[in-house]
Design a protein around this motif. Structure first.
Motif, PDB file in Angstrom:
ATOM      1  N   VAL A 136      16.009  26.860  16.511  1.00  0.00           N
ATOM      2  CA  VAL A 136      15.349  27.984  17.179  1.00  0.00           C
ATOM      3  C   VAL A 136      16.302  28.646  18.170  1.00  0.00           C
ATOM      4  N   ALA A 137      17.012  27.850  18.950  1.00  0.00           N
ATOM      5  CA  ALA A 137      17.974  28.413  19.900  1.00  0.00           C
ATOM      6  C   ALA A 137      19.042  29.223  19.178  1.00  0.00           C
ATOM      7  N   GLU A 138      19.513  28.703  18.055  1.00  0.00           N
ATOM      8  CA  GLU A 138      20.523  29.420  17.253  1.00  0.00           C
ATOM      9  C   GLU A 138      19.969  30.746  16.737  1.00  0.00           C
ATOM     10  N   LEU A 139      18.712  30.745  16.284  1.00  0.00           N
ATOM     11  CA  LEU A 139      18.109  31.959  15.739  1.00  0.00           C
ATOM     12  C   LEU A 139      17.912  33.028  16.809  1.00  0.00           C
ATOM     13  N   PHE A 140      17.529  32.632  18.008  1.00  0.00           N
ATOM     14  CA  PHE A 140      17.371  33.608  19.083  1.00  0.00           C
ATOM     15  C   PHE A 140      18.702  34.275  19.410  1.00  0.00           C
ATOM     16  N   ASP A 141      19.778  33.526  19.325  1.00  0.00           N
ATOM     17  CA  ASP A 141      21.099  34.131  19.512  1.00  0.00           C
ATOM     18  C   ASP A 141      21.418  35.083  18.366  1.00  0.00           C
ATOM     19  N   GLN A 142      21.102  34.678  17.139  1.00  0.00           N
ATOM     20  CA  GLN A 142      21.438  35.496  15.975  1.00  0.00           C
ATOM     21  C   GLN A 142      20.741  36.846  15.982  1.00  0.00           C
ATOM     22  N   VAL A 143      19.489  36.896  16.427  1.00  0.00           N
ATOM     23  CA  VAL A 143      18.747  38.159  16.395  1.00  0.00           C
ATOM     24  C   VAL A 143      18.929  38.981  17.672  1.00  0.00           C
ATOM     25  N   GLY A 144      19.820  38.531  18.552  1.00  0.00           N
ATOM     26  CA  GLY A 144      20.170  39.338  19.716  1.00  0.00           C
ATOM     27  C   GLY A 144      19.243  39.222  20.903  1.00  0.00           C
ATOM     28  N   LEU A 145      18.460  38.145  20.989  1.00  0.00           N
ATOM     29  CA  LEU A 145      17.570  37.965  22.136  1.00  0.00           C
ATOM     30  C   LEU A 145      18.161  37.007  23.173  1.00  0.00           C
ATOM     31  N   GLY A 146      18.912  36.057  22.737  1.00  0.00           N
ATOM     32  CA  GLY A 146      19.439  35.048  23.642  1.00  0.00           C
ATOM     33  C   GLY A 146      18.485  33.878  23.772  1.00  0.00           C
ATOM     34  N   ARG A 147      19.039  32.696  23.721  1.00  0.00           N
ATOM     35  CA  ARG A 147      18.191  31.492  23.697  1.00  0.00           C
ATOM     36  C   ARG A 147      17.442  31.252  24.998  1.00  0.00           C
ATOM     37  N   GLU A 148      17.873  31.875  26.077  1.00  0.00           N
ATOM     38  CA  GLU A 148      17.235  31.623  27.360  1.00  0.00           C
ATOM     39  C   GLU A 148      15.832  32.212  27.471  1.00  0.00           C
ATOM     40  N   VAL A 149      15.453  33.118  26.561  1.00  0.00           N
ATOM     41  CA  VAL A 149      14.124  33.737  26.637  1.00  0.00           C
ATOM     42  C   VAL A 149      13.144  33.117  25.645  1.00  0.00           C
ATOM     43  N   ARG A 150      13.537  32.076  24.958  1.00  0.00           N
ATOM     44  CA  ARG A 150      12.720  31.585  23.852  1.00  0.00           C
ATOM     45  C   ARG A 150      11.433  30.895  24.304  1.00  0.00           C
ATOM     46  N   HIS A 151      11.316  30.552  25.603  1.00  0.00           N
ATOM     47  CA  HIS A 151      10.114  29.875  26.086  1.00  0.00           C
ATOM     48  C   HIS A 151       9.056  30.856  26.608  1.00  0.00           C
ATOM     49  N   ARG A 152       9.289  32.143  26.475  1.00  0.00           N
ATOM     50  CA  ARG A 152       8.318  33.128  26.934  1.00  0.00           C
ATOM     51  C   ARG A 152       7.219  33.331  25.885  1.00  0.00           C
TER      52      ARG A 152
END
Length: 337
Positions: A136-152
């Motif tokens: 999931v962290a890798e995917l958030f980076d791939q789609v241009g969101l950044g892994r730091e926002v994935r818990h929102r």
């Protein structure tokens, strides 16, 4: 780069049974898709265009196995996907073919955090939690969101960001094919270009096969290798995007391109008219009720796709004469057979 999937549809037909209106009559049936065939090569995009009600979304739902065709066949990398499958084969299909839908607001559960939404398909596949978190962290980076926002939660993201989350979810199982049902039509114009660029870069990097449903011909042209034009459930023209969208041959395709380019107004007599009633479709060519070139042959005989010119397939009895400018205007031709 992984190799994309080859999807082949042959003679797809989908009928729906409507609610019964009388105890003394059989419930009416509506043909939503009729005799649709195409092949999409690995790493390429087929764009499907046409008015609302033309059958595009029904085709997409059959590709996703959300609807079962009444008849016809569908193969993925040469394997039949409509026949009986073992549970493992069904899971493999779900991993291989994923979807991104039109509305990023209704596509995401408001009760789940973004990382849980993206990781759900992996949970269903039995992947361990540690591996899911890393993916999931890798995917958030791939789609241009950044892994730091994935818990929102979804409400904390904009429309464009939500669609990036939907794309990340679709990519979570390492699919080979994506069905994109108007994925940018609900977004602001400034955001559309960013999402389209993301989809294009992902295809180039991952070798994905796309089936793209759209109504904006400029967007379809940007993303598609091939374009299929649908009218009243049938494919009326299909070929290379550069040919179909720059030199369309079917009268309906010509009108769509003319309207999109601004060369013809929607109020022009060549464009007016509504789709026929699905409960009582016209005999012969279903476009004859709106086509200025229609004649008695169009009323009596259904046109079949055939190769014309540089390789486009067109379903029109008079396409060569129309192309050469020698077909007189004898329609539209209404009425029953």
């Amino acid at each position: 780069m992984t190799e994309g999937a080859t999807i082949t549809a042959t003679g797809l037909r989908k009928e729906f049974t409507l609610s019964q209106r009388s105890l003394f009559r059989k419930p009416p049936r509506v043909v939503a898709v009729d005799d649709v065939s195409f092949t999409v090569a690995p790493g390429t995009t087929l764009g499907l265009v046409g008015e609302s009600g033309s059958g595009k979304t029904t085709v997409a739902r059959m590709l996703l196995k959300l609807e079962t065709p009444t008849s016809g066949s569908l193969t993925l990398n040469g394997h039949d996907v409509l026949g009986s499958q073992t549970p493992e084969q069904a899971r493999t299909f779900r991993r291989t073919v994923q979807a991104v839908f039109q509305d990023p607001y209704s596509a995401l559960s408001p009760r789940l955090r973004a990382d849980r939404i993206v990781g759900e398909p992996l949970e269903a596949q039995g992947v361990e939690h540690a591996a899911i978190d890393a993916r999931v962290a890798e995917l958030f980076d791939q789609v241009g969101l950044g892994r730091e926002v994935r818990h929102r939660y979804p409400h904390e993201f904009s429309g464009g960001q939500r669609q990036r989350i939907a794309i990340a979810r679709a990519l979570s199982t390492n699919p080979k094919m994506l069905v994109l049902d108007e994925p940018v039509s609900a977004l602001d114009v400034s955001v559309r270009a960013q999402i389209l660029a993301l989809l294009r870069s992902m295809q180039e990097r991952l070798g994905l096969t796309y089936v793209f449903i759209g109504h904006d011909l400029a967007i379809v042209r940007y993303l598609s290798s091939m374009v299929g034009v649908m009218y009243f459930g049938r494919m009326v023209e299909i070929g290379a995007a550069s040919d179909v969208l720059r030199q369309p041959l079917h009268p309906y395709s010509r009108r769509l391109v003319a309207v999109a380019s601004g060369a013809t107004r929607l109020g022009d007599h060549r464009i007016t008219g509504d789709l026929p009633s699905p409960l009582k479709p016209p005999s012969g060519c279903t476009f004859r009720t709106r086509c200025v070139y229609a004649d008695e042959r169009c009323r009596a005989e259904i046109p079949r796709l055939r190769v014309v010119g540089s390789g486009q397939q067109v379903a029109c009895h008079h396409v060569e004469a129309i192309r050469d400018g020698v077909k007189p205007e004898t329609g539209p031709l209404g009425g029953d057979a």
